[in-house]
Design a protein around this motif. Structure first.
Motif, PDB file in Angstrom:
ATOM      1  N   ARG A   1       0.813  -1.224  -0.060  1.00 60.95           N
ATOM      2  CA  ARG A   1       0.080  -0.037  -0.279  1.00 60.95           C
ATOM      3  C   ARG A   1       0.918   1.376   0.042  1.00 60.95           C
ATOM      4  N   ASP A   2       1.891   1.003   0.943  1.00 58.08           N
ATOM      5  CA  ASP A   2       2.899   2.258   0.664  1.00 58.08           C
ATOM      6  C   ASP A   2       3.366   2.646  -0.632  1.00 58.08           C
ATOM      7  N   VAL A   3       4.141   1.563  -1.182  1.00 56.04           N
ATOM      8  CA  VAL A   3       4.605   1.507  -2.448  1.00 56.04           C
ATOM      9  C   VAL A   3       3.594   1.973  -3.481  1.00 56.04           C
ATOM     10  N   LEU A   4       2.533   1.705  -3.542  1.00 54.26           N
ATOM     11  CA  LEU A   4       1.057   2.199  -4.374  1.00 54.26           C
ATOM     12  C   LEU A   4       1.050   3.540  -4.278  1.00 54.26           C
TER      13      LEU A   4
ATOM     14  N   ARG B   1       3.163   6.027  -3.242  1.00 55.92           N
ATOM     15  CA  ARG B   1       4.043   6.683  -3.631  1.00 55.92           C
ATOM     16  C   ARG B   1       4.734   6.682  -5.007  1.00 55.92           C
ATOM     17  N   LEU B   2       4.071   5.793  -5.811  1.00 58.52           N
ATOM     18  CA  LEU B   2       4.419   5.801  -7.223  1.00 58.52           C
ATOM     19  C   LEU B   2       4.675   6.986  -7.912  1.00 58.52           C
ATOM     20  N   THR B   3       5.947   6.965  -8.535  1.00 54.49           N
ATOM     21  CA  THR B   3       6.215   8.110  -9.437  1.00 54.49           C
ATOM     22  C   THR B   3       5.214   8.001 -10.619  1.00 54.49           C
ATOM     23  N   ASP B   4       4.826   9.507 -10.986  1.00 57.31           N
ATOM     24  CA  ASP B   4       3.887   9.428 -12.181  1.00 57.31           C
ATOM     25  C   ASP B   4       4.700   9.272 -13.321  1.00 57.31           C
ATOM     26  N   TYR B   5       4.019   8.726 -14.463  1.00 55.59           N
ATOM     27  CA  TYR B   5       4.795   8.768 -15.616  1.00 55.59           C
ATOM     28  C   TYR B   5       5.415   9.865 -16.270  1.00 55.59           C
ATOM     29  N   PRO B   6       6.555   9.847 -16.819  1.00 57.98           N
ATOM     30  CA  PRO B   6       7.241  11.006 -17.456  1.00 57.98           C
ATOM     31  C   PRO B   6       6.297  11.509 -18.599  1.00 57.98           C
ATOM     32  N   VAL B   7       6.035  12.669 -18.679  1.00 59.64           N
ATOM     33  CA  VAL B   7       5.444  13.205 -19.604  1.00 59.64           C
ATOM     34  C   VAL B   7       5.826  14.537 -19.922  1.00 59.64           C
ATOM     35  N   ASP B   8       6.104  14.851 -21.423  1.00 57.63           N
ATOM     36  CA  ASP B   8       6.395  16.598 -21.872  1.00 57.63           C
ATOM     37  C   ASP B   8       5.313  16.847 -22.754  1.00 57.63           C
ATOM     38  N   GLY B   9       5.482  17.689 -23.618  1.00 52.62           N
ATOM     39  CA  GLY B   9       4.525  18.448 -24.279  1.00 52.62           C
ATOM     40  C   GLY B   9       4.127  17.485 -25.515  1.00 52.62           C
TER      41      GLY B   9
END
Length: 190
Positions: A6-9, A11-19
């Motif tokens: 639950r802690d890992v879930l 604090r998951l990093t967002d998918y890297p996105v640009d323009g």
């Protein structure tokens, strides 16, 4: 281990996105042609990022940016673009990408060839057709979710979906005539 996961879930990093949409990784833009859509696996086949959760623009930008780089595109690129289009409910685009796959890469004997015979790409093309007709993910079965406008008459029979359901349906003149669902496991269906 449930508290740890639950802690890992949480604090998951967002998918890297640009323009341009999804990036390869943090600080690494998608900037050159590649046949695979690995940077968009969260869209397809995982369906973690979907139009249903409000991500249509991100998916659309990512797809258009990826497929715009011509150099390394292969048949698998166009079957992937087709299935991603189906996930957006865009059947005409899905069919356009499948037709591009056939026109550019399928041999007269219906076989597909890159450096040698390749089986996963024709199978992916078959899955792309499935994705236009029936989608089964996230606990929901979608009937004709991306049927191209040119396909006015469609029938599927005993199409197996997640959750052990068999779906049969008919569409004539662009209108659904019937849908029949049979549960093989006796579970509820949405």
């Amino acid at each position: 281990l449930a508290p740890k996961w639950r802690d890992v879930l949480a604090r998951l990093t967002d998918y890297p996105v640009d323009g341009n949409g999804f990036m390869i990784g943090a600080g690494v833009p998608f900037a050159m042609s590649h046949r695979h859509y690995s940077h968009m696996l969260s869209v397809y086949p995982l369906y973690l990022v979907t139009a249903e959760n409000g991500q249509t623009d991100l998916i659309d930008r990512s797809l258009k940016h990826w497929i715009s780089f011509e150099g390394a595109l292969r048949g698998y690129s166009f079957t992937g673009a087709s299935s991603i289009s189906s996930a957006l409910g865009r059947g005409d685009d899905a069919l356009k990408y499948l037709r591009e796959f056939v026109a550019r890469f399928v041999q007269a004997n219906t076989m597909y060839f890159e450096a040698g015979p390749v089986i996963e790409t024709p199978l992916s093309g078959g899955q792309s057709i499935h994705d236009m007709l029936v989608q089964s993910w996230g606990g929901v079965i979608r009937i004709f979710p991306a049927a191209p406008s040119a396909w006015q008459d469609i029938a599927v029979q005993d199409f197996r979906t997640e959750g052990a359901f068999l779906v049969s349906a008919v569409r004539k003149g662009g209108r659904v005539q019937f849908v029949r669902v049979r549960s093989l496991a006796g579970e509820p269906l949405r």
